[in-house]
Design an enzyme around this catalytic site. Structure first.
Site, PDB file in Angstrom:
ATOM      1  CB  THR A 328      14.607  33.115  50.960  1.00 29.47           C
ATOM      2  OG1 THR A 328      15.597  32.152  50.709  1.00 29.47           O
ATOM      3  CG2 THR A 328      13.382  32.482  51.526  1.00 29.47           C
ATOM      4  CB  THR A 346      13.804  29.917  49.034  1.00 27.28           C
ATOM      5  OG1 THR A 346      15.124  30.387  48.819  1.00 27.28           O
ATOM      6  CG2 THR A 346      13.829  28.421  49.265  1.00 27.28           C
ATOM      7  CG  ASN A 348      19.769  27.974  48.737  1.00 24.25           C
ATOM      8  OD1 ASN A 348      19.574  28.577  49.794  1.00 24.25           O
ATOM      9  ND2 ASN A 348      20.804  27.194  48.568  1.00 24.25           N
ATOM     10  CG  ASP A 370      19.416  24.971  51.966  1.00 23.54           C
ATOM     11  OD1 ASP A 370      20.370  25.720  52.263  1.00 23.54           O
ATOM     12  OD2 ASP A 370      18.268  25.403  51.776  1.00 23.54           O
ATOM     13  CB  SER A 400      17.063  28.283  58.202  1.00 26.12           C
ATOM     14  OG  SER A 400      18.240  27.545  58.291  1.00 26.12           O
TER      15      SER A 400
HETATM   16  O1  DON Z   1      15.777  26.892  53.133  1.00 24.64           O
HETATM   17  C1  DON Z   1      16.685  27.602  53.555  1.00 24.64           C
HETATM   18  O2  DON Z   1      16.968  27.695  54.729  1.00 24.64           O
HETATM   19  C2  DON Z   1      17.495  28.441  52.552  1.00 24.64           C
HETATM   20  N1  DON Z   1      17.466  27.818  51.259  1.00 24.64           N
HETATM   21  C3  DON Z   1      16.941  29.831  52.519  1.00 24.64           C
HETATM   22  C4  DON Z   1      17.777  30.753  51.656  1.00 24.64           C
HETATM   23  C5  DON Z   1      17.601  32.190  51.965  1.00 24.64           C
HETATM   24  O3  DON Z   1      16.874  32.589  52.852  1.00 24.64           O
HETATM   25  C6  DON Z   1      18.425  33.126  51.175  1.00 24.64           C
HETATM   26  N2  DON Z   1      18.008  34.491  51.458  1.00 24.64           N
HETATM   27  N3  DON Z   1      18.598  35.390  51.837  1.00 24.64           N
END
Ligand code: DON
Length: 509
Positions: A328, A346, A348, A370, A400
Protein backbone atom coordinates in the site's frame (compact mmCIF):
# COMPACT_ATOMS: atom_id res chain seq x y z
CA UNK A 1 7.57 15.84 -8.32
CA UNK A 2 4.49 15.46 -10.50
CA UNK A 3 2.29 16.55 -7.58
CA UNK A 4 4.53 19.53 -6.86
CA UNK A 5 4.45 20.53 -10.52
CA UNK A 6 0.66 20.72 -10.33
CA UNK A 7 0.82 22.91 -7.21
CA UNK A 8 3.36 25.17 -8.93
CA UNK A 9 1.01 25.57 -11.87
CA UNK A 10 -1.54 26.98 -9.42
CA UNK A 11 -3.45 23.76 -8.89
CA UNK A 12 -4.70 22.90 -5.41
CA UNK A 13 -4.05 19.87 -3.19
CA UNK A 14 -6.92 18.02 -4.86
CA UNK A 15 -5.50 18.51 -8.35
CA UNK A 16 -2.15 17.39 -6.95
CA UNK A 17 -3.82 14.36 -5.38
CA UNK A 18 -5.07 13.21 -8.78
CA UNK A 19 -1.67 13.66 -10.42
CA UNK A 20 0.17 11.99 -7.53
CA UNK A 21 -2.24 9.05 -7.38
CA UNK A 22 -1.73 8.42 -11.11
CA UNK A 23 2.04 9.06 -11.07
CA UNK A 24 2.38 6.41 -8.36
CA UNK A 25 0.72 3.92 -10.72
CA UNK A 26 3.54 4.64 -13.19
CA UNK A 27 6.57 4.87 -10.94
CA UNK A 28 5.48 2.72 -7.97
CA UNK A 29 3.38 -0.06 -9.54
CA UNK A 30 4.06 -2.08 -6.37
CA UNK A 31 1.15 -0.20 -4.79
CA UNK A 32 0.28 2.85 -6.87
CA UNK A 33 -2.64 1.86 -9.02
CA UNK A 34 -5.53 2.12 -11.44
CA UNK A 35 -6.53 -1.44 -10.56
CA UNK A 36 -6.96 -0.91 -6.81
CA UNK A 37 -8.63 1.51 -4.44
CA UNK A 38 -8.14 3.73 -1.42
CA UNK A 39 -9.40 6.41 0.90
CA UNK A 40 -8.89 10.16 1.15
CA UNK A 41 -9.46 12.35 4.17
CA UNK A 42 -9.43 16.10 3.54
CA UNK A 43 -9.66 19.47 5.22
CA UNK A 44 -10.16 22.48 2.96
CA UNK A 45 -8.66 25.90 3.45
CA UNK A 46 -12.03 26.89 4.92
CA UNK A 47 -11.86 24.14 7.54
CA UNK A 48 -14.47 21.89 5.87
CA UNK A 49 -13.70 18.24 6.48
CA UNK A 50 -14.74 15.03 4.80
CA UNK A 51 -13.67 11.68 3.41
CA UNK A 52 -13.84 9.85 0.11
CA UNK A 53 -14.20 6.07 -0.09
CA UNK A 54 -12.84 4.66 -3.35
CA UNK A 55 -12.37 1.19 -1.92
CA UNK A 56 -12.81 -1.86 -4.15
CA UNK A 57 -16.06 -3.86 -3.97
CA UNK A 58 -16.87 -7.56 -4.17
CA UNK A 59 -18.10 -8.54 -7.65
CA UNK A 60 -21.84 -9.14 -8.14
CA UNK A 61 -21.13 -12.84 -8.62
CA UNK A 62 -19.09 -13.14 -5.40
CA UNK A 63 -20.37 -15.36 -2.61
CA UNK A 64 -19.39 -15.93 0.99
CA UNK A 65 -17.74 -19.32 0.55
CA UNK A 66 -15.90 -18.53 -2.69
CA UNK A 67 -12.49 -19.11 -1.12
CA UNK A 68 -13.45 -22.40 0.56
CA UNK A 69 -13.02 -25.93 -0.80
CA UNK A 70 -15.96 -28.31 -1.05
CA UNK A 71 -15.28 -29.55 2.45
CA UNK A 72 -15.22 -26.03 3.81
CA UNK A 73 -11.45 -25.58 4.11
CA UNK A 74 -10.09 -22.10 3.43
CA UNK A 75 -7.87 -22.10 0.31
CA UNK A 76 -5.80 -19.07 1.15
CA UNK A 77 -4.09 -18.71 -2.23
CA UNK A 78 -7.39 -18.13 -4.05
CA UNK A 79 -7.99 -14.82 -2.29
CA UNK A 80 -4.43 -13.64 -2.93
CA UNK A 81 -3.38 -14.58 -6.47
CA UNK A 82 -5.13 -14.39 -9.82
CA UNK A 83 -8.62 -13.56 -11.04
CA UNK A 84 -10.81 -14.38 -8.05
CA UNK A 85 -8.67 -12.24 -5.74
CA UNK A 86 -9.58 -9.07 -7.63
CA UNK A 87 -12.12 -6.62 -6.21
CA UNK A 88 -13.85 -4.11 -8.50
CA UNK A 89 -11.33 -1.23 -8.78
CA UNK A 90 -12.26 2.18 -7.37
CA UNK A 91 -9.26 4.43 -8.03
CA UNK A 92 -10.32 5.99 -11.35
CA UNK A 93 -13.80 6.71 -9.98
CA UNK A 94 -11.98 8.17 -6.96
CA UNK A 95 -9.90 10.68 -8.87
CA UNK A 96 -12.91 11.81 -10.91
CA UNK A 97 -15.00 12.29 -7.75
CA UNK A 98 -12.20 14.43 -6.34
CA UNK A 99 -11.94 16.37 -9.57
CA UNK A 100 -15.66 16.99 -9.82
CA UNK A 101 -15.95 18.30 -6.26
CA UNK A 102 -12.69 20.15 -5.73
CA UNK A 103 -10.58 20.22 -8.89
CA UNK A 104 -9.51 23.58 -10.33
CA UNK A 105 -7.39 22.58 -13.34
CA UNK A 106 -8.78 20.69 -16.35
CA UNK A 107 -8.24 16.93 -16.08
CA UNK A 108 -6.12 16.91 -19.28
CA UNK A 109 -3.75 19.38 -17.67
CA UNK A 110 -3.55 17.36 -14.45
CA UNK A 111 -2.89 14.12 -16.33
CA UNK A 112 -0.42 15.58 -18.80
CA UNK A 113 2.73 15.23 -16.62
CA UNK A 114 1.61 11.70 -15.76
CA UNK A 115 1.29 10.76 -19.43
CA UNK A 116 4.73 12.23 -19.99
CA UNK A 117 6.12 10.22 -17.07
CA UNK A 118 4.69 6.98 -18.48
CA UNK A 119 5.94 7.77 -21.99
CA UNK A 120 9.41 9.04 -21.16
CA UNK A 121 9.80 6.63 -18.29
CA UNK A 122 11.40 6.84 -14.89
CA UNK A 123 14.84 5.81 -13.72
CA UNK A 124 14.86 2.65 -11.66
CA UNK A 125 16.39 2.85 -8.19
CA UNK A 126 18.41 0.08 -6.59
CA UNK A 127 15.52 -0.91 -4.34
CA UNK A 128 13.12 -1.00 -7.29
CA UNK A 129 15.39 -3.18 -9.37
CA UNK A 130 15.57 -5.64 -6.46
CA UNK A 131 11.83 -5.56 -6.09
CA UNK A 132 11.23 -6.23 -9.78
CA UNK A 133 13.68 -9.11 -9.62
CA UNK A 134 12.00 -10.59 -6.58
CA UNK A 135 8.50 -10.51 -8.10
CA UNK A 136 9.08 -11.17 -11.82
CA UNK A 137 8.78 -14.95 -11.48
CA UNK A 138 5.44 -14.87 -9.70
CA UNK A 139 4.15 -12.16 -12.07
CA UNK A 140 5.12 -14.42 -14.98
CA UNK A 141 3.52 -17.50 -13.42
CA UNK A 142 0.29 -15.69 -12.56
CA UNK A 143 -0.08 -14.11 -15.98
CA UNK A 144 1.27 -16.99 -18.04
CA UNK A 145 3.21 -14.70 -20.36
CA UNK A 146 5.85 -12.01 -20.50
CA UNK A 147 5.43 -8.26 -20.05
CA UNK A 148 7.57 -5.29 -19.09
CA UNK A 149 7.30 -6.55 -15.50
CA UNK A 150 8.89 -9.91 -16.17
CA UNK A 151 12.14 -8.41 -17.45
CA UNK A 152 15.41 -7.83 -15.63
CA UNK A 153 16.12 -4.24 -14.68
CA UNK A 154 19.26 -2.76 -13.27
CA UNK A 155 19.56 0.36 -11.17
CA UNK A 156 19.70 3.31 -13.58
CA UNK A 157 17.62 1.65 -16.31
CA UNK A 158 14.61 3.58 -17.58
CA UNK A 159 11.19 1.95 -17.49
CA UNK A 160 8.60 3.23 -19.96
CA UNK A 161 5.00 2.06 -19.87
CA UNK A 162 3.48 2.98 -23.24
CA UNK A 163 0.33 0.89 -22.71
CA UNK A 164 -0.36 2.83 -19.52
CA UNK A 165 0.36 6.15 -21.23
CA UNK A 166 -2.26 5.21 -23.83
CA UNK A 167 -4.75 4.25 -21.14
CA UNK A 168 -4.20 7.66 -19.50
CA UNK A 169 -4.70 9.39 -22.85
CA UNK A 170 -8.05 7.66 -23.35
CA UNK A 171 -9.06 8.52 -19.78
CA UNK A 172 -8.01 12.16 -20.29
CA UNK A 173 -10.14 12.26 -23.43
CA UNK A 174 -13.25 10.30 -22.44
CA UNK A 175 -13.21 10.68 -18.65
CA UNK A 176 -14.35 8.26 -15.95
CA UNK A 177 -16.59 6.29 -18.32
CA UNK A 178 -13.57 5.13 -20.31
CA UNK A 179 -12.63 2.91 -17.37
CA UNK A 180 -16.11 1.87 -16.24
CA UNK A 181 -17.98 1.63 -19.56
CA UNK A 182 -15.51 2.17 -22.43
CA UNK A 183 -12.73 0.37 -24.25
CA UNK A 184 -10.50 0.22 -21.18
CA UNK A 185 -13.31 -1.36 -19.15
CA UNK A 186 -14.01 -3.97 -21.81
CA UNK A 187 -10.38 -4.91 -22.17
CA UNK A 188 -10.09 -5.11 -18.41
CA UNK A 189 -13.13 -7.37 -18.00
CA UNK A 190 -11.96 -9.69 -20.80
CA UNK A 191 -8.54 -9.93 -19.25
CA UNK A 192 -9.84 -10.67 -15.74
CA UNK A 193 -12.22 -13.28 -17.15
CA UNK A 194 -9.39 -14.98 -19.02
CA UNK A 195 -7.63 -15.37 -15.67
CA UNK A 196 -10.59 -16.99 -13.91
CA UNK A 197 -12.09 -13.83 -12.42
CA UNK A 198 -15.80 -13.00 -12.15
CA UNK A 199 -15.84 -9.22 -12.65
CA UNK A 200 -18.20 -8.18 -15.48
CA UNK A 201 -19.12 -4.91 -17.21
CA UNK A 202 -22.12 -4.79 -14.83
CA UNK A 203 -19.69 -4.61 -11.92
CA UNK A 204 -17.73 -1.76 -13.49
CA UNK A 205 -20.93 0.02 -14.46
CA UNK A 206 -22.32 -0.24 -10.92
CA UNK A 207 -19.18 1.03 -9.18
CA UNK A 208 -19.64 4.30 -7.28
CA UNK A 209 -17.41 6.10 -4.81
CA UNK A 210 -18.93 7.28 -1.53
CA UNK A 211 -18.35 10.59 0.24
CA UNK A 212 -18.37 9.57 3.90
CA UNK A 213 -18.41 11.28 7.26
CA UNK A 214 -14.91 10.78 8.66
CA UNK A 215 -14.34 9.62 12.24
CA UNK A 216 -13.76 12.71 14.38
CA UNK A 217 -12.55 12.59 17.96
CA UNK A 218 -10.50 14.56 20.44
CA UNK A 219 -7.24 13.53 22.02
CA UNK A 220 -6.50 16.25 24.58
CA UNK A 221 -6.45 19.48 22.50
CA UNK A 222 -6.09 17.67 19.18
CA UNK A 223 -9.07 17.11 16.93
CA UNK A 224 -8.31 13.99 14.94
CA UNK A 225 -10.08 13.34 11.64
CA UNK A 226 -9.57 9.89 10.17
CA UNK A 227 -11.11 7.31 7.87
CA UNK A 228 -14.47 5.81 8.71
CA UNK A 229 -15.75 2.34 7.76
CA UNK A 230 -15.26 0.44 5.49
CA UNK A 231 -11.87 1.20 6.98
CA UNK A 232 -11.30 0.21 10.57
CA UNK A 233 -8.54 2.84 10.73
CA UNK A 234 -10.35 5.79 12.26
CA UNK A 235 -12.36 3.79 14.80
CA UNK A 236 -9.34 1.79 16.01
CA UNK A 237 -7.16 4.90 16.11
CA UNK A 238 -9.83 6.62 18.21
CA UNK A 239 -10.25 3.65 20.55
CA UNK A 240 -6.52 3.23 21.10
CA UNK A 241 -5.70 6.91 21.62
CA UNK A 242 -8.70 7.47 23.87
CA UNK A 243 -7.70 4.44 25.96
CA UNK A 244 -4.24 5.97 26.40
CA UNK A 245 -5.46 9.53 27.06
CA UNK A 246 -6.07 9.25 30.84
CA UNK A 247 -2.50 8.07 31.48
CA UNK A 248 0.56 10.38 31.65
CA UNK A 249 2.30 8.54 28.81
CA UNK A 250 4.90 11.28 28.27
CA UNK A 251 6.06 10.79 31.86
CA UNK A 252 6.54 7.06 31.22
CA UNK A 253 8.88 7.95 28.33
CA UNK A 254 8.95 7.00 24.64
CA UNK A 255 9.05 3.22 24.12
CA UNK A 256 9.43 2.65 27.86
CA UNK A 257 8.11 -0.51 29.49
CA UNK A 258 4.99 1.22 30.79
CA UNK A 259 4.29 3.04 27.51
CA UNK A 260 4.58 -0.23 25.56
CA UNK A 261 2.30 -2.05 28.00
CA UNK A 262 -0.34 0.67 27.90
CA UNK A 263 -0.30 0.92 24.11
CA UNK A 264 -0.33 -2.86 23.60
CA UNK A 265 -3.29 -3.36 25.92
CA UNK A 266 -5.23 -0.59 24.20
CA UNK A 267 -4.42 -2.17 20.82
CA UNK A 268 -5.44 -5.64 21.99
CA UNK A 269 -8.91 -4.46 23.03
CA UNK A 270 -9.43 -2.42 19.91
CA UNK A 271 -8.44 -5.13 17.40
CA UNK A 272 -10.73 -7.60 19.23
CA UNK A 273 -13.59 -5.17 18.59
CA UNK A 274 -12.44 -4.65 15.00
CA UNK A 275 -12.75 -8.34 14.29
CA UNK A 276 -16.34 -8.51 15.52
CA UNK A 277 -18.01 -5.20 14.84
CA UNK A 278 -16.41 -3.71 11.76
CA UNK A 279 -17.37 -4.12 8.11
CA UNK A 280 -18.83 -2.14 5.21
CA UNK A 281 -21.39 0.28 6.71
CA UNK A 282 -23.52 -0.08 3.57
CA UNK A 283 -24.09 -3.70 4.62
CA UNK A 284 -23.64 -3.96 8.38
CA UNK A 285 -24.69 -1.70 11.18
CA UNK A 286 -21.44 -0.51 12.75
CA UNK A 287 -22.05 1.03 16.21
CA UNK A 288 -19.50 3.78 15.57
CA UNK A 289 -20.56 6.26 18.25
CA UNK A 290 -20.72 3.66 20.97
CA UNK A 291 -17.40 2.07 20.03
CA UNK A 292 -15.60 5.38 20.47
CA UNK A 293 -17.63 6.74 23.37
CA UNK A 294 -15.81 7.69 26.58
CA UNK A 295 -17.89 5.36 28.76
CA UNK A 296 -17.34 2.35 26.55
CA UNK A 297 -13.60 2.91 26.26
CA UNK A 298 -13.27 3.42 29.99
CA UNK A 299 -15.08 0.13 30.61
CA UNK A 300 -12.86 -1.71 28.11
CA UNK A 301 -9.72 -0.56 29.96
CA UNK A 302 -11.09 -1.31 33.44
CA UNK A 303 -9.25 -4.63 33.79
CA UNK A 304 -5.93 -3.24 32.51
CA UNK A 305 -3.04 -3.26 34.98
CA UNK A 306 0.69 -2.69 34.65
CA UNK A 307 1.26 -5.95 36.61
CA UNK A 308 0.71 -8.39 33.79
CA UNK A 309 -0.47 -8.86 30.23
CA UNK A 310 -4.12 -9.52 29.46
CA UNK A 311 -4.49 -12.77 27.52
CA UNK A 312 -5.96 -12.38 24.03
CA UNK A 313 -7.41 -15.88 24.41
CA UNK A 314 -9.49 -14.73 27.35
CA UNK A 315 -10.43 -11.41 25.80
CA UNK A 316 -13.35 -11.01 23.45
CA UNK A 317 -14.95 -8.00 21.79
CA UNK A 318 -16.61 -5.58 24.18
CA UNK A 319 -20.30 -5.66 24.81
CA UNK A 320 -22.31 -2.92 23.25
CA UNK A 321 -25.84 -2.83 24.60
CA UNK A 322 -28.50 -3.11 21.91
CA UNK A 323 -26.09 -4.05 19.12
CA UNK A 324 -27.31 -6.52 16.53
CA UNK A 325 -25.44 -8.10 15.05
CA UNK A 326 2.39 -5.68 2.74
CA UNK A 327 1.39 -3.34 -0.14
CA UNK A 328 0.00 0.00 0.00
CA UNK A 329 1.18 3.56 -0.16
CA UNK A 330 0.33 6.85 1.45
CA UNK A 331 0.83 10.51 0.56
CA UNK A 332 -0.06 13.72 2.29
CA UNK A 333 -0.39 17.08 0.55
CA UNK A 334 -0.84 20.56 2.02
CA UNK A 335 -1.10 23.29 -0.60
CA UNK A 336 -0.32 27.00 -0.73
CA UNK A 337 -3.97 27.78 0.08
CA UNK A 338 -4.13 25.64 3.23
CA UNK A 339 -6.07 22.69 1.77
CA UNK A 340 -4.88 19.40 3.22
CA UNK A 341 -5.37 15.84 2.08
CA UNK A 342 -4.26 12.45 3.33
CA UNK A 343 -4.61 9.52 0.92
CA UNK A 344 -3.81 5.86 1.42
CA UNK A 345 -4.16 3.75 -1.72
CA UNK A 346 -3.53 0.10 -2.37
CA UNK A 347 -3.51 -3.01 -4.49
CA UNK A 348 -3.36 -4.87 -1.14
CA UNK A 349 -0.28 -7.11 -1.51
CA UNK A 350 2.80 -6.15 -3.53
CA UNK A 351 1.60 -5.82 -7.14
CA UNK A 352 -1.82 -6.98 -5.86
CA UNK A 353 -3.04 -10.25 -7.38
CA UNK A 354 0.11 -10.12 -9.60
CA UNK A 355 -2.25 -9.94 -12.59
CA UNK A 356 -0.88 -7.36 -14.99
CA UNK A 357 -3.25 -6.24 -17.75
CA UNK A 358 -0.47 -5.62 -20.22
CA UNK A 359 -2.64 -4.08 -22.91
CA UNK A 360 -3.71 -1.46 -20.38
CA UNK A 361 -0.48 -1.13 -18.46
CA UNK A 362 -1.55 -1.75 -14.86
CA UNK A 363 -1.78 -4.36 -12.09
CA UNK A 364 -4.98 -5.60 -10.43
CA UNK A 365 -5.60 -5.73 -6.72
CA UNK A 366 -6.08 -8.78 -4.48
CA UNK A 367 -8.26 -6.86 -2.05
CA UNK A 368 -10.72 -9.80 -1.76
CA UNK A 369 -8.27 -11.17 0.83
CA UNK A 370 -9.31 -8.34 3.17
CA UNK A 371 -12.71 -10.00 3.55
CA UNK A 372 -13.08 -12.60 6.22
CA UNK A 373 -13.16 -15.73 4.00
CA UNK A 374 -14.09 -17.97 6.91
CA UNK A 375 -14.68 -16.90 10.53
CA UNK A 376 -11.61 -17.61 12.62
CA UNK A 377 -9.23 -17.97 9.64
CA UNK A 378 -6.55 -15.28 9.47
CA UNK A 379 -6.01 -13.28 6.27
CA UNK A 380 -2.57 -12.30 4.96
CA UNK A 381 -2.14 -9.85 7.84
CA UNK A 382 -3.15 -12.43 10.44
CA UNK A 383 -6.40 -10.54 10.98
CA UNK A 384 -9.37 -12.62 12.04
CA UNK A 385 -12.78 -11.42 10.97
CA UNK A 386 -16.39 -12.27 11.61
CA UNK A 387 -19.78 -12.07 9.97
CA UNK A 388 -19.59 -8.26 9.71
CA UNK A 389 -16.79 -8.66 7.17
CA UNK A 390 -18.11 -11.72 5.30
CA UNK A 391 -18.14 -11.66 1.47
CA UNK A 392 -21.41 -10.34 0.02
CA UNK A 393 -21.89 -9.17 -3.60
CA UNK A 394 -21.04 -5.47 -4.01
CA UNK A 395 -19.85 -5.14 -0.42
CA UNK A 396 -16.57 -3.42 0.43
CA UNK A 397 -13.95 -5.39 2.30
CA UNK A 398 -12.87 -4.04 5.70
CA UNK A 399 -9.65 -2.04 5.60
CA UNK A 400 -7.06 -0.82 8.09
CA UNK A 401 -6.02 2.19 6.04
CA UNK A 402 -5.90 5.29 8.23
CA UNK A 403 -5.37 8.52 6.28
CA UNK A 404 -5.62 11.12 9.03
CA UNK A 405 -5.73 14.90 9.35
CA UNK A 406 -5.34 16.59 12.71
CA UNK A 407 -6.27 20.02 13.97
CA UNK A 408 -4.66 21.51 17.06
CA UNK A 409 -6.50 24.32 18.80
CA UNK A 410 -8.75 24.60 15.76
CA UNK A 411 -5.99 25.02 13.16
CA UNK A 412 -4.55 22.50 10.71
CA UNK A 413 -1.70 20.65 12.45
CA UNK A 414 -0.85 17.40 10.67
CA UNK A 415 -1.62 15.12 7.72
CA UNK A 416 -0.37 11.57 8.19
CA UNK A 417 -0.72 7.96 7.08
CA UNK A 418 1.11 4.80 6.08
CA UNK A 419 0.96 1.39 4.39
CA UNK A 420 1.44 -1.75 6.48
CA UNK A 421 -1.77 -3.80 6.49
CA UNK A 422 -2.92 -4.38 10.05
CA UNK A 423 0.10 -2.37 11.27
CA UNK A 424 -1.19 0.83 9.66
CA UNK A 425 -3.37 1.87 12.57
CA UNK A 426 -0.73 1.34 15.23
CA UNK A 427 1.96 3.07 13.15
CA UNK A 428 -0.18 6.17 12.62
CA UNK A 429 -1.09 6.16 16.30
CA UNK A 430 2.55 5.99 17.47
CA UNK A 431 3.56 8.76 15.06
CA UNK A 432 0.90 11.08 16.50
CA UNK A 433 2.01 10.28 20.05
CA UNK A 434 5.66 10.79 19.10
CA UNK A 435 5.03 14.37 18.02
CA UNK A 436 2.38 15.33 20.53
CA UNK A 437 3.49 13.53 23.69
CA UNK A 438 7.15 12.90 23.12
CA UNK A 439 7.89 16.24 21.43
CA UNK A 440 9.62 14.87 18.35
CA UNK A 441 9.64 16.72 15.06
CA UNK A 442 7.91 15.14 12.07
CA UNK A 443 10.95 13.33 10.73
CA UNK A 444 12.04 12.08 14.16
CA UNK A 445 8.52 10.84 14.81
CA UNK A 446 8.59 8.88 11.56
CA UNK A 447 12.09 7.53 12.22
CA UNK A 448 11.40 6.38 15.78
CA UNK A 449 11.31 2.59 16.29
CA UNK A 450 7.79 1.13 16.36
CA UNK A 451 6.08 -1.93 17.77
CA UNK A 452 2.73 -3.52 17.08
CA UNK A 453 0.00 -5.61 18.66
CA UNK A 454 -3.34 -6.68 17.12
CA UNK A 455 -5.11 -8.89 19.71
CA UNK A 456 -4.55 -12.12 17.74
CA UNK A 457 -1.99 -13.54 17.42
CA UNK A 458 -1.19 -12.76 21.07
CA UNK A 459 2.29 -11.41 20.39
CA UNK A 460 3.90 -7.97 20.41
CA UNK A 461 6.05 -7.37 17.33
CA UNK A 462 9.07 -5.05 17.53
CA UNK A 463 11.31 -3.52 14.91
CA UNK A 464 14.59 -5.42 15.06
CA UNK A 465 17.75 -4.40 16.90
CA UNK A 466 16.47 -1.16 18.39
CA UNK A 467 14.72 -2.17 21.61
CA UNK A 468 16.78 -3.34 24.57
CA UNK A 469 16.98 -6.94 25.72
CA UNK A 470 16.22 -5.76 29.27
CA UNK A 471 12.93 -4.31 28.10
CA UNK A 472 12.00 -7.64 26.47
CA UNK A 473 12.88 -9.56 29.64
CA UNK A 474 10.64 -7.29 31.70
CA UNK A 475 7.77 -7.57 29.23
CA UNK A 476 8.11 -11.36 29.12
CA UNK A 477 8.08 -11.47 32.89
CA UNK A 478 4.71 -9.75 32.78
CA UNK A 479 3.33 -12.27 30.31
CA UNK A 480 3.91 -10.63 26.91
CA UNK A 481 5.14 -12.77 24.03
CA UNK A 482 7.77 -10.85 22.09
CA UNK A 483 8.51 -11.16 18.39
CA UNK A 484 11.52 -9.42 16.87
CA UNK A 485 11.74 -10.37 13.22
CA UNK A 486 14.87 -9.53 11.18
CA UNK A 487 13.13 -7.70 8.34
CA UNK A 488 9.75 -6.75 9.69
CA UNK A 489 8.15 -3.62 8.24
CA UNK A 490 5.99 -1.79 10.76
CA UNK A 491 4.54 0.96 8.59
CA UNK A 492 6.27 3.37 6.20
CA UNK A 493 4.88 6.60 7.52
CA UNK A 494 4.59 9.84 5.57
CA UNK A 495 3.40 12.99 7.26
CA UNK A 496 3.37 16.77 7.14
CA UNK A 497 3.40 18.89 10.29
CA UNK A 498 2.37 22.54 10.29
CA UNK A 499 4.91 24.36 12.48
CA UNK A 500 3.98 27.25 14.76
CA UNK A 501 5.32 29.83 12.30
CA UNK A 502 3.24 28.28 9.50
CA UNK A 503 6.07 26.50 7.73
CA UNK A 504 5.51 22.87 6.76
CA UNK A 505 7.77 20.05 7.91
CA UNK A 506 7.70 16.74 6.04
CA UNK A 507 8.59 13.37 7.50
CA UNK A 508 9.13 10.35 5.26
CA UNK A 509 10.18 6.81 6.10
O1 DON B 1 -6.92 -2.07 3.28
C1 DON B 1 -6.09 -2.66 3.98
O2 DON B 1 -6.09 -2.61 5.19
C2 DON B 1 -4.99 -3.47 3.28
N1 DON B 1 -5.45 -3.91 1.99
C3 DON B 1 -3.75 -2.64 3.19
C4 DON B 1 -2.58 -3.43 2.65
C5 DON B 1 -1.26 -2.86 2.99
O3 DON B 1 -1.12 -1.87 3.67
C6 DON B 1 -0.08 -3.62 2.51
N2 DON B 1 1.12 -2.85 2.76
N3 DON B 1 2.07 -3.10 3.34
Amino acid sequence: MVGTQILEKGGNAFDAMIATEMALAVAFPYAGNLGGGGFMVYRTEFGEIGALDFREKAPIEAYSTMFLSEDGEYISEKSKLGGLAVGVPGTIAGIFSVHEKFGTLPIEEVLSPVIELAEKGFVITEQQSERFKKFKEIIFETNGDHSIFTKNYLEGDTLRNIALANTFKRIAEYGRQEFYQGETGEKLVNYIKSKGGIITMDDLDAYETEWREPIIFNYKNLKIISMSPPSSGGICLAQILKSIEPYPINEYGHNSLKAIQLITEAERRSYADRSFYLGDPDFVDVPVDRLISDNYIQSRMEDFTFDNATSSQNLSYGSIPGYESEETTHYSIIDQFGNAIAVTTTLNAAYGSKLYAKELGFFLNNEMDDFSAKPGEPNMFGLIGGEANAIVPQKRMLSSMTPTIIEKDGALWMSVGTPGGSKIITSVMQTILNVYEFKMNMQEAVNAPRFHHQWLPDIVTFEPDVFSKELFIELERKGYTIEEKPSIMIGKVDGILVLEDGRLEGGAD
